[in-house]
Design an enzyme around this catalytic site. Structure first.
Site, PDB file in Angstrom:
ATOM      1  CB  CYS A 115      -1.007   0.098   1.176  1.00  0.00           C
ATOM      2  SG  CYS A 115      -2.076  -1.416   0.919  1.00  0.00           S
ATOM      3  CG  HIS A 252      -3.161   3.639   1.825  1.00  0.00           C
ATOM      4  ND1 HIS A 252      -3.723   3.202   0.588  1.00  0.00           N
ATOM      5  CD2 HIS A 252      -3.282   2.644   2.774  1.00  0.00           C
ATOM      6  CE1 HIS A 252      -3.904   1.858   0.758  1.00  0.00           C
ATOM      7  NE2 HIS A 252      -3.784   1.735   1.939  1.00  0.00           N
ATOM      8  CG  ASN A 282      -6.390  -0.778   1.128  1.00  0.00           C
ATOM      9  OD1 ASN A 282      -5.792  -0.235   0.142  1.00  0.00           O
ATOM     10  ND2 ASN A 282      -6.134  -1.018   2.257  1.00  0.00           N
TER      11      ASN A 282
HETATM   12  N1  ACO Z   1     -18.582  -8.755   7.931  1.00  0.00           N
HETATM   13  C1  ACO Z   1     -19.181  -8.900   9.305  1.00  0.00           C
HETATM   14  N2  ACO Z   1     -18.367  -9.337  10.450  1.00  0.00           N
HETATM   15  C2  ACO Z   1     -17.035  -9.630  10.347  1.00  0.00           C
HETATM   16  C3  ACO Z   1     -16.487  -9.044   9.039  1.00  0.00           C
HETATM   17  C4  ACO Z   1     -17.408  -8.579   8.018  1.00  0.00           C
HETATM   18  N3  ACO Z   1     -16.844  -8.383   6.791  1.00  0.00           N
HETATM   19  N4  ACO Z   1     -15.184  -9.253   9.103  1.00  0.00           N
HETATM   20  C5  ACO Z   1     -15.162  -9.496  10.424  1.00  0.00           C
HETATM   21  N5  ACO Z   1     -16.165  -9.630  10.999  1.00  0.00           N
HETATM   22  C6  ACO Z   1     -16.656  -9.960  12.424  1.00  0.00           C
HETATM   23  C7  ACO Z   1     -15.307 -10.776  13.090  1.00  0.00           C
HETATM   24  O1  ACO Z   1     -15.499 -12.322  12.750  1.00  0.00           O
HETATM   25  C8  ACO Z   1     -15.538 -10.810  14.395  1.00  0.00           C
HETATM   26  O2  ACO Z   1     -16.597 -11.506  14.985  1.00  0.00           O
HETATM   27  P1  ACO Z   1     -16.508 -12.135  16.630  1.00  0.00           P
HETATM   28  O3  ACO Z   1     -16.305 -10.863  17.417  1.00  0.00           O
HETATM   29  O4  ACO Z   1     -17.842 -12.793  16.695  1.00  0.00           O
HETATM   30  O5  ACO Z   1     -15.384 -13.038  16.436  1.00  0.00           O
HETATM   31  C9  ACO Z   1     -15.874  -9.105  14.591  1.00  0.00           C
HETATM   32  O6  ACO Z   1     -16.532  -8.795  13.518  1.00  0.00           O
HETATM   33  C10 ACO Z   1     -14.791  -8.190  14.914  1.00  0.00           C
HETATM   34  O7  ACO Z   1     -13.686  -8.617  14.192  1.00  0.00           O
HETATM   35  P2  ACO Z   1     -12.266  -7.698  14.180  1.00  0.00           P
HETATM   36  O8  ACO Z   1     -11.606  -8.286  13.115  1.00  0.00           O
HETATM   37  O9  ACO Z   1     -11.886  -7.601  15.484  1.00  0.00           O
HETATM   38  O10 ACO Z   1     -12.889  -6.283  13.902  1.00  0.00           O
HETATM   39  P3  ACO Z   1     -12.394  -5.029  13.882  1.00  0.00           P
HETATM   40  O11 ACO Z   1     -13.181  -4.099  14.687  1.00  0.00           O
HETATM   41  O12 ACO Z   1     -10.878  -5.202  14.259  1.00  0.00           O
HETATM   42  O13 ACO Z   1     -12.461  -4.388  12.177  1.00  0.00           O
HETATM   43  C11 ACO Z   1     -11.196  -4.100  10.435  1.00  0.00           C
HETATM   44  C12 ACO Z   1     -11.831  -5.024  11.223  1.00  0.00           C
HETATM   45  C13 ACO Z   1     -11.976  -3.244   9.684  1.00  0.00           C
HETATM   46  C14 ACO Z   1     -10.241  -4.900   9.327  1.00  0.00           C
HETATM   47  C15 ACO Z   1     -10.020  -3.575  11.212  1.00  0.00           C
HETATM   48  O14 ACO Z   1      -9.349  -4.075  11.917  1.00  0.00           O
HETATM   49  C16 ACO Z   1      -9.167  -2.445  10.377  1.00  0.00           C
HETATM   50  O15 ACO Z   1      -9.804  -1.728   9.760  1.00  0.00           O
HETATM   51  N6  ACO Z   1      -8.021  -2.721  10.430  1.00  0.00           N
HETATM   52  C17 ACO Z   1      -7.217  -1.893   9.618  1.00  0.00           C
HETATM   53  C18 ACO Z   1      -6.648  -2.946   8.455  1.00  0.00           C
HETATM   54  C19 ACO Z   1      -6.526  -2.368   7.211  1.00  0.00           C
HETATM   55  O16 ACO Z   1      -7.184  -1.339   6.898  1.00  0.00           O
HETATM   56  N7  ACO Z   1      -5.786  -3.028   6.380  1.00  0.00           N
HETATM   57  C20 ACO Z   1      -5.820  -2.559   5.190  1.00  0.00           C
HETATM   58  C21 ACO Z   1      -4.105  -2.813   4.684  1.00  0.00           C
HETATM   59  S1  ACO Z   1      -3.070  -2.041   5.612  1.00  0.00           S
HETATM   60  C22 ACO Z   1      -3.252  -0.612   5.163  1.00  0.00           C
HETATM   61  O17 ACO Z   1      -3.790  -0.207   4.327  1.00  0.00           O
HETATM   62  C23 ACO Z   1      -3.224   0.679   6.228  1.00  0.00           C
END
Ligand code: ACO
Length: 325
Positions: A115, A252, A282
């Site tokens: 990224c 980004h 993204n």
């Molecule tokens: N739809 C519904 N539920 C979902 C989904 C989905 N698409 N994906 C995960 N869940 C569920 C999980 O299974 C979990 O359920 P559980 O509590 O029953 O186990 C719950 O949602 C919470 O999951 P987490 O992974 O803890 O969710 P979080 O609040 O951390 O959000 C996310 C996830 C959006 C990916 C977040 O961590 C994030 O934005 N991280 C940054 C990562 C990123 O943006 N990466 C891109 C590449 S790096 C960059 O570009 C910077």
């Protein structure tokens, strides 16, 4: 004292026609529009058709940037493509783009910083131009991330999209002050200790397969705000500018909560931040030039504006570029 600066002469972008909305995603994995919008801000993304390659997107973006710059491809002597989803393991996607553009001199190569790739590629091009080795560069960020997604993993497949953006840079003499046009300051960083937070579980040298993206979203999120804000501050320090003097932030586009966190830490109002992630998701290395292109098309970029581009991605890698439009 006169110096050479890399002036951005043109910007372009290209998105695949096919749009996949969050409602469409609910037919693929167990998810909901509410979950995706609330956690990320993403509403839809563009996905390449079968046979539509990263280079196809990159060529279209580069052509538009060249036309807007008024630069003939025969006058380009450097082509850099930032991508983590090359057409082939080799040769570089940049040489495929070079050929399609009709560029026959100089050098073309890919940059792999996921990224952060476009920010890395801009930094590399800027150093080549400033050193006098090349005169005019096309710098592209192009991705078909849909090819490396695990479409059964709801935690990752909803986040990404395909697309490309490009800029044309030209080495121009400037006065050597911070009021100059062009790239004023760059800062790139990486830390391989965080390799396992975001990676692809395949590759020619390990599994002999392409593999799928794997991510510890929570941990990536934890690093993002702090590392991005830090590198922006480092980039600004070199010029003596403060965050409130930046006219436009072109970040980004990973997650609206990361954008909000960085903005809050630096004290930047939402009006100065370009947001495309709601419609693009993204797009990895393509996201910064796609956002720059949107700002250009919406007439938000005026000559003389200070523009700050930043990114963080797998590696971990991160970086920022400060330029005057
Ligand atoms: N739809 C519904 N539920 C979902 C989904 C989905 N698409 N994906 C995960 N869940 C569920 C999980 O299974 C979990 O359920 P559980 O509590 O029953 O186990 C719950 O949602 C919470 O999951 P987490 O992974 O803890 O969710 P979080 O609040 O951390 O959000 C996310 C996830 C959006 C990916 C977040 O961590 C994030 O934005 N991280 C940054 C990562 C990123 O943006 N990466 C891109 C590449 S790096 C960059 O570009 C910077």
């Amino acid at each position: 004292m006169a110096v050479i600066r890399s002036v951005i002469r043109g910007v372009g972008a290209h998105l695949p026609k096919r749009v996949i909305t969050n409602a469409d995603m609910t037919k693929i994995v167990d998810t909901s529009d509410d979950w995706i919008v609330e956690r990320t801000g993403i509403r839809e993304r563009h996905i390449a058709e079968e046979g539509e390659r990263t280079s196809d997107l990159g060529v279209a973006a580069a052509k538009q940037a060249l036309v807007r710059a008024g630069v003939d491809p025969v006058d380009i002597d450097l082509v850099i493509c930032a991508t983590a989803t090359p057409d082939r393991t080799f040769p570089a996607t940049a040489v495929t783009i070079q050929r399609a553009l009709g560029v026959t001199k100089g050098a073309a190569f890919d940059v792999q910083a996921v990224c952060s790739g476009f920010v890395y590629a801009l930094t590399i091009a800027d150093n080549f131009l400033k050193s006098g080795q090349f005169k005019r560069a096309v710098v592209i960020g192009a991705e078909t991330f849909s090819r490396i997604l695990d479409w059964s993993d709801r935690a990752t497949c909803v986040l990404f999209g395909d697309g490309a953006g490009a800029v044309v840079l030209e080495a121009q003499p400037q006065h050597g002050t911070r009021e100059d046009r062009g790239i004023l300051s760059t800062c790139i960083r990486s830390d391989g200790r965080f390799e396992e937070l975001l990676y692809v579980d395949g590759g020619p040298g390990s599994t002999k397969t392409v593999g799928h993206l794997r991510m510890n979203g929570r941990e990536v999120f934890r690093h993002a705000v702090q590392k991005i804000a830090g590198v922006i501050e480092e980039t600004l320090v070199t010029t003596g500018y403060a965050a409130d003097e930046i006219d436009l932030y072109v970040p980004h586009q990973a997650n609206k909560r990361i954008l909000a966190g960085v903005a809050k830490k630096l004290g930047v109002e939402p009006e100065r931040i370009v947001v495309t992630l709601d419609r693009h998701g993204n797009t990895s290395a393509a996201s910064v030039p796609l956002a720059l292109n949107q700002a250009f098309e919406q007439h938000r970029l005026k000559e003389g504006n200070l523009v700050l581009m930043e990114a963080m991605g797998g590696g971990l890698t991160w970086g920022a570029v400060l330029a005057r439009w």
